[in-house]
Design a protein around this motif. Structure first.
Motif, PDB file in Angstrom:
ATOM      1  N   ASP A   1      -5.507  -7.543   5.188  1.00 42.86           N
ATOM      2  CA  ASP A   1      -4.724  -6.806   4.191  1.00 42.86           C
ATOM      3  C   ASP A   1      -5.565  -5.753   3.473  1.00 42.86           C
ATOM      4  OD1 ASP A   1      -2.527  -8.314   4.841  1.00 42.86           O
ATOM      5  OD2 ASP A   1      -2.653  -9.650   3.098  1.00 42.86           O
ATOM      6  N   LYS A   2      -6.793  -6.096   3.143  1.00 41.10           N
ATOM      7  CA  LYS A   2      -7.655  -5.149   2.442  1.00 41.10           C
ATOM      8  C   LYS A   2      -7.981  -3.956   3.334  1.00 41.10           C
ATOM      9  CE  LYS A   2     -12.142  -4.743   0.114  1.00 41.10           C
ATOM     10  NZ  LYS A   2     -13.391  -5.460  -0.271  1.00 41.10           N
TER      11      LYS A   2
ATOM     12  N   LYS B   1      -6.178  -2.879   5.889  1.00 38.81           N
ATOM     13  CA  LYS B   1      -4.955  -2.100   6.072  1.00 38.81           C
ATOM     14  C   LYS B   1      -4.727  -1.169   4.891  1.00 38.81           C
ATOM     15  CE  LYS B   1      -1.882  -2.919   8.737  1.00 38.81           C
ATOM     16  NZ  LYS B   1      -0.593  -3.588   8.558  1.00 38.81           N
ATOM     17  N   LYS B   2      -4.964  -1.641   3.688  1.00 40.25           N
ATOM     18  CA  LYS B   2      -4.790  -0.791   2.509  1.00 40.25           C
ATOM     19  C   LYS B   2      -5.839   0.321   2.487  1.00 40.25           C
ATOM     20  CE  LYS B   2      -3.863  -1.093  -2.485  1.00 40.25           C
ATOM     21  NZ  LYS B   2      -4.848  -0.151  -3.010  1.00 40.25           N
TER      22      LYS B   2
ATOM     23  N   GLU C   1      -4.279   3.999   2.469  1.00 40.34           N
ATOM     24  CA  GLU C   1      -4.276   4.591   1.126  1.00 40.34           C
ATOM     25  C   GLU C   1      -5.673   4.808   0.548  1.00 40.34           C
ATOM     26  OE1 GLU C   1      -2.688   3.558  -3.420  1.00 40.34           O
ATOM     27  OE2 GLU C   1      -2.243   2.167  -1.761  1.00 40.34           O
ATOM     28  N   ASP C   2      -6.456   3.756   0.463  1.00 42.10           N
ATOM     29  CA  ASP C   2      -7.675   3.812  -0.359  1.00 42.10           C
ATOM     30  C   ASP C   2      -8.706   4.808   0.161  1.00 42.10           C
ATOM     31  OD1 ASP C   2      -6.497   1.843  -1.868  1.00 42.10           O
ATOM     32  OD2 ASP C   2      -7.736   0.200  -1.100  1.00 42.10           O
TER      33      ASP C   2
ATOM     34  N   TYR D   1       0.868  -1.182   0.000  1.00 40.15           N
ATOM     35  CA  TYR D   1       0.000   0.000   0.000  1.00 40.15           C
ATOM     36  C   TYR D   1       0.903   1.230   0.000  1.00 40.15           C
ATOM     37  CZ  TYR D   1       1.066  -1.033   4.905  1.00 40.15           C
ATOM     38  OH  TYR D   1       1.706  -1.381   6.064  1.00 40.15           O
TER      39      TYR D   1
ATOM     40  N   ARG E   1       1.420   4.961   1.628  1.00 36.67           N
ATOM     41  CA  ARG E   1       1.048   5.661   2.855  1.00 36.67           C
ATOM     42  C   ARG E   1       0.691   7.094   2.483  1.00 36.67           C
ATOM     43  NH1 ARG E   1       5.752   2.953   3.960  1.00 36.67           N
ATOM     44  NH2 ARG E   1       5.538   1.089   5.278  1.00 36.67           N
TER      45      ARG E   1
END
Length: 376
Positions: A357-358, A360-361, A365-366, A41, A43
């Protein structure tokens, strides 16, 4: 871990030399760690401060003129002006800032004009300074399109000027939202005189970030050492956010997006109680000069539909997970709070968090891309 001149640990404290608090490995401070240089990802840090010389000059001159109101926010500007290393970091939108970002593992900063911003300068000067600020921020974004995005400054005391400047910033300059440094001489944007600003923010699809400032005319905070992050800052944003909710602004502008930092200034922890006690203020005829509306929804509804929070200053896994669970993982965004709070070890702590993981991203970021319309 390398030490700074005052003996504090660089991994915790970063580069801000005039910060009077030593950062040592006590209590809940993050342990030493290494930033993952190959993280899956980017940051994107979403509460990253900056300023420029003309604004600092205008703040100090007004403070020293004897004509300014007794405003602790303006006094804070004078205090910050006397901190050379802080000013160097705040005013740099090039090599120095990017070198710190690289060291700390930050891919992109969302630039917010630092508190107290343009809303404490001499009346009549704020809108011109906000135009200058937005031009500088837009130039930095053009010069470093893969490193910087920015929120637009505006002076809410000039409502018509603010509307025009937000339209220009979001249209011509292609900025990514707007920032308000909380109260302006004791006024808040929930007051209906300022609603044309909320209307244009909704119309321009611009998220509003309310950043803390010192509470207005509140020596009881200063006398106890609570002028800033320990109490004054979060309490002022708490008042501002709850004021917007209970003003009915989100019912009038249902697509308005509001972002607040520092783990939502602890507001998410109280959603149960806010809903339970909503009737204490909801639709009460003696409040707001007899114009207090009846809300269409529980308080928690607005937090789950109109409000996003950032983690600035609270890189603490239990708090982050609680807010993700209560508000939804799409409503929590990563922020560092550069240069006031910078920590290599705290970034490493985010990398270590036990999180899907999804999710965390989304956190790192997202969500920032979605809320602030960041591309690239």
């Amino acid at each position: 871990m390398a030490k700074l001149e005052d003996g504090s640990e660089k991994g915790l404290k970063g580069h801000f030399k005039e910060d009077f608090s030593h950062r040592e490995r006590i209590g809940l401070a993050p342990r030493a760690g290494h930033v993952d240089r190959h993280a899956p990802y980017q940051r994107i840090a979403t509460e990253e401060a900056w300023t420029f010389p003309a604004l600092v000059k205008a703040q100090v001159e007004y403070l020293e003129s004897g004509d300014a109101p007794d405003d602790d926010s303006l006094k804070m500007a004078g205090m910050f002006s006397k901190m050379p290393s802080l000013q160097e970091m705040l005013q740099d939108l090039g090599d120095l800032r990017i070198s710190h970002m690289d060291e700390l593992g930050i891919d992109r900063q969302l630039l917010l004009l630092t508190a107290p911003g343009v809303q404490v300068v001499k009346p009549g000067d704020g809108t011109a300074l906000s135009r200058e600020a937005n031009d500088i921020a837009a130039e930095a974004c053009r010069n470093h399109p893969d490193r910087f995005s920015a929120c637009a400054a505006f002076d809410p005391r000039d409502v018509a000027g603010s509307v025009k400047e937000i339209e220009r910033a979001m249209g011509e300059l292609k900025l990514n939202g707007a920032v308000l440094n909380s109260h302006f001489q004791g006024h808040y944007i929930d007051e209906q005189d300022y609603w044309p600003i909320l209307e244009v923010l909704e119309a321009m699809d611009a998220a509003l970030y309310i950043h803390p400032t010192a509470p207005f005319n509140a020596p009881h905070y200063e006398d106890r050492g609570f002028f800033g992050a320990l109490a004054g800052f979060p309490h002022d944003v708490w008042l501002h956010t709850m004021g917007i909710i209970f003003s009915g602004a989100f019912d009038r502008f249902p697509k308005l997006r509001l972002v607040i930092g520092h783990m939502g200034e602890c507001l998410p922890l109280h959603l149960y109680r806010f809903d339970w006690m909503q009737g204490n203020a909801d639709g009460r005829s003696h409040l707001r000069g007899g114009t207090q509306p009846k809300l269409k929804h529980p308080v928690s509804h607005y937090f789950k539909n109109n409000i996003w929070i950032t983690t600035s200053g609270v890189g603490w896994e239990p708090a982050i997970k609680f807010c993700q669970d209560v508000l939804g993982p799409e409503r929590v965004l990563y922020a560092m709070d550069y240069p006031y709070q910078q920590s290599y070890d705290e970034v490493a702590a985010y990398d270590r968090m036990d999180m899907d993981d999804k999710v965390k991203k989304m956190l790192m970021e997202d969500n920032a891309r979605s809320v602030f319309r960041i591309t690239g």
